[in-house]
Scaffold this motif. Structure first.
Motif, mmCIF file in Angstrom:
data_model
loop_
_atom_site.group_PDB
_atom_site.id
_atom_site.type_symbol
_atom_site.label_atom_id
_atom_site.label_comp_id
_atom_site.label_asym_id
_atom_site.label_seq_id
_atom_site.Cartn_x
_atom_site.Cartn_y
_atom_site.Cartn_z
ATOM 1 N N UNK A 322 0.777 -1.111 -0.079
ATOM 2 C CA UNK A 322 -0.022 -0.155 -0.041
ATOM 3 C C UNK A 322 0.884 1.291 -0.130
ATOM 4 N N UNK A 323 1.950 1.120 0.725
ATOM 5 C CA UNK A 323 2.713 2.353 0.786
ATOM 6 C C UNK A 323 3.743 2.524 -0.552
ATOM 7 N N UNK A 324 3.835 1.557 -1.249
ATOM 8 C CA UNK A 324 4.530 1.612 -2.326
ATOM 9 C C UNK A 324 3.480 2.207 -3.433
ATOM 10 N N UNK A 325 2.468 2.231 -3.288
ATOM 11 C CA UNK A 325 1.657 3.037 -4.401
ATOM 12 C C UNK A 325 1.484 4.351 -4.215
ATOM 13 N N UNK A 326 1.617 5.057 -2.957
ATOM 14 C CA UNK A 326 1.411 6.418 -2.867
ATOM 15 C C UNK A 326 2.542 7.442 -3.653
ATOM 16 N N UNK A 327 3.690 7.028 -3.974
ATOM 17 C CA UNK A 327 4.417 7.809 -4.610
ATOM 18 C C UNK A 327 4.113 7.753 -6.276
#
Length: 469
Positions: A322-327
């Protein structure tokens, strides 16, 4: 949506296109307006200036935007999640170490480029770039220096294979339009690609890397150890979890899954298009599995099973993904807006007016193929549109040429459609954001490299042409 009937002549439309590009560059480079805002604003103004009816402007804007997002958003999303897993678990480091051990530290850029040439045979440019991204960044972090040393050889290899070699759609469409033998196009263009890549990409990347320092970006995969909690496991919980890195075989398997599936899709699609194989339920099933987003999804699911449960819970892995999608939100939107701008230029009739003006000029056919494709590429951004349109224009002359000459015509068309990638090309924005370059730097690096790649391929074709005539 079909292109509109041009309201203005070719000269006026070309001036509108040139003014639009100039305005876009001014807004981004000088005014420092966000690229997404600038692209949408200039797309609206260009649509109006080119004479697209006001009621049709919204549809014209969504035409290129939706088409680009449909091909980019899913594969970038799945690809970045897969890359994050490979980076955090040490898989990317394992693969990078293996490549370096085989080729040596000084040949690291060459190793990345050769690997990308092999992977790029069946895989499209954007998909290959996404899959290779963690490997490129890992190698660049290990040895330091400008990321251009490592990024351009790999990205250029994917671009070269995608533009020039069947079974990619551009050269297949061109070969089919010209009535050529697709197998012969492959045999002729494969050595040309290798020469053009070495001269126009690898050597040029070494030159650019020495003169332009682009630091390795932390945008996609965070700091060097893949985490912000100081323990190196990338889960963000601050606890130390010592887990052995996956084996080289495991990492290679994860990369081979999309390669094999996409390769099967590409080959079957080409065979069906050339009526060599009949379409049926079995071929449709393999084509579905080899659809790029589906293939990447399958690879990601396998990676979650093989890597995501090593030293962390499934919930931790989902948080990591999920954190990988933010950028990548900004990357996807800017790339989509670049497709919007190119779509508006395409629908405005600029390409049709340009081909009409150029098709009657009395120049040798090989040079004519290159120049028309180049003009279309510069005017509307899409390499595939430039290739297919140019091949269609030349089709009426194709019966006077041998199969070998047609193969070289395909080379010239594809070479012209490769040069001068700039702000109306969605691939330009993908490279710019993936490697953390601003627009000015991307123009001085990626645009230059794409141009030297196309010129190198055309030069080889021009040398061979009189030998077989």
């Amino acid at each position: 949506m079909e292109p509109i009937e041009p309201v203005f002549g070719a000269t006026t439309l070309l001036l509108i296109a040139a003014a639009s590009v100039a305005l876009l560059l001014f807004l981004i480079i000088k005014v420092r307006l966000h690229a997404f805002i600038a692209l949408v604003l200039v797309s609206v103004l260009t649509a109006i200036a080119a004479g697209i009816p006001l009621a049709d402007v919204p549809a014209a804007l969504t035409f290129g935007f939706a088409d680009t997002l449909g091909s980019v958003a899913l594969l970038v999303g799945f690809g970045v999640m897969l890359g994050r897993l490979l980076e955090v678990t040490g898989g990317a480091q394992v693969l990078a170490d293996t490549l370096i051990n085989r080729f040596g530290e000084k040949r690291a850029p060459l190793a990345l480029g050769v690997a990308a040439l092999i992977f790029g045979l069946p895989i499209f440019f954007d998909a290959g770039l996404v899959i290779f991204l963690p490997i490129i960044l890992t190698v660049a972090r290990r040895f330091g220096g400008s990321v251009l040393y490592y990024a351009l050889p790999a990205a250029g290899a994917f671009a070269a294979m995608h533009a020039l070699v069947p079974p990619h759609p551009g050269p297949v469409a061109a070969g089919t339009s010209l009535g050529g033998d697709i197998g012969l196009v492959l045999l002729v263009n494969l050595p040309i690609v290798i020469i053009a890549w070495y001269v126009g990409v690898y050597l040029v990347s070494r030159f650019l890397g020495r003169r332009i320092d682009v630091p390795v970006t932390d945008l996609l995969f965070g700091p060097v150890n893949g985490g912000d909690d100081g323990d190196g496991d990338g889960d963000g919980n601050g606890t130390t979890t010592k887990v052995a890195a996956p084996s080289f075989a495991t990492v290679l398997t994860l990369l081979m899954i999309p390669l094999v599936l996409i390769g099967i899709n590409t080959v079957l699609t080409t065979l069906i298009a050339t009526e060599t194989v009949d379409e049926n339920t079995v071929t449709d099933a393999f084509i579905l599995l080899g659809n790029t987003p589906v293939a990447l999804l399958i690879s990601l699911l396998v990676a979650i099973v093989l890597l995501g449960t090593r030293g962390r819970t499934l919930n931790d892995t989902m948080s990591l993904l999920d954190a990988a999608l933010a950028p990548i939100c900004s990357i996807i939107l800017i790339t989509g807006a670049g497709g919007m701008f190119g779509g508006v230029l395409e629908l405005s009739g600029i390409g049709a007016a340009l081909t009409s003006a150029l098709s009657g000029v009395g120049i040798p056919v090989l040079l004519q193929a290159f120049l028309i494709a180049t003009a279309l590429r510069v005017a509307q951004g899409s390499a595939t549109v430039a290739i297919t349109t140019t091949a269609g224009l030349l089709a009426s002359q194709a019966d006077q040429f041998s199969d070998l000459q047609i193969a070289l015509l395909v080379t010239a068309v594809a070479a012209g459609a490769t040069v001068l990638s700039h702000v109306n090309d969605s691939g330009f924005w993908l490279v710019s954001r993936f490697f953390g370059m601003d627009v000015k730097t991307t123009l001085k690096t990626w645009t230059v490299m794409e141009t030297t790649l196309g010129l190198s391929a055309f030069a080889v074709a021009a040398v061979l042409w009189p030998l077989i005539s």
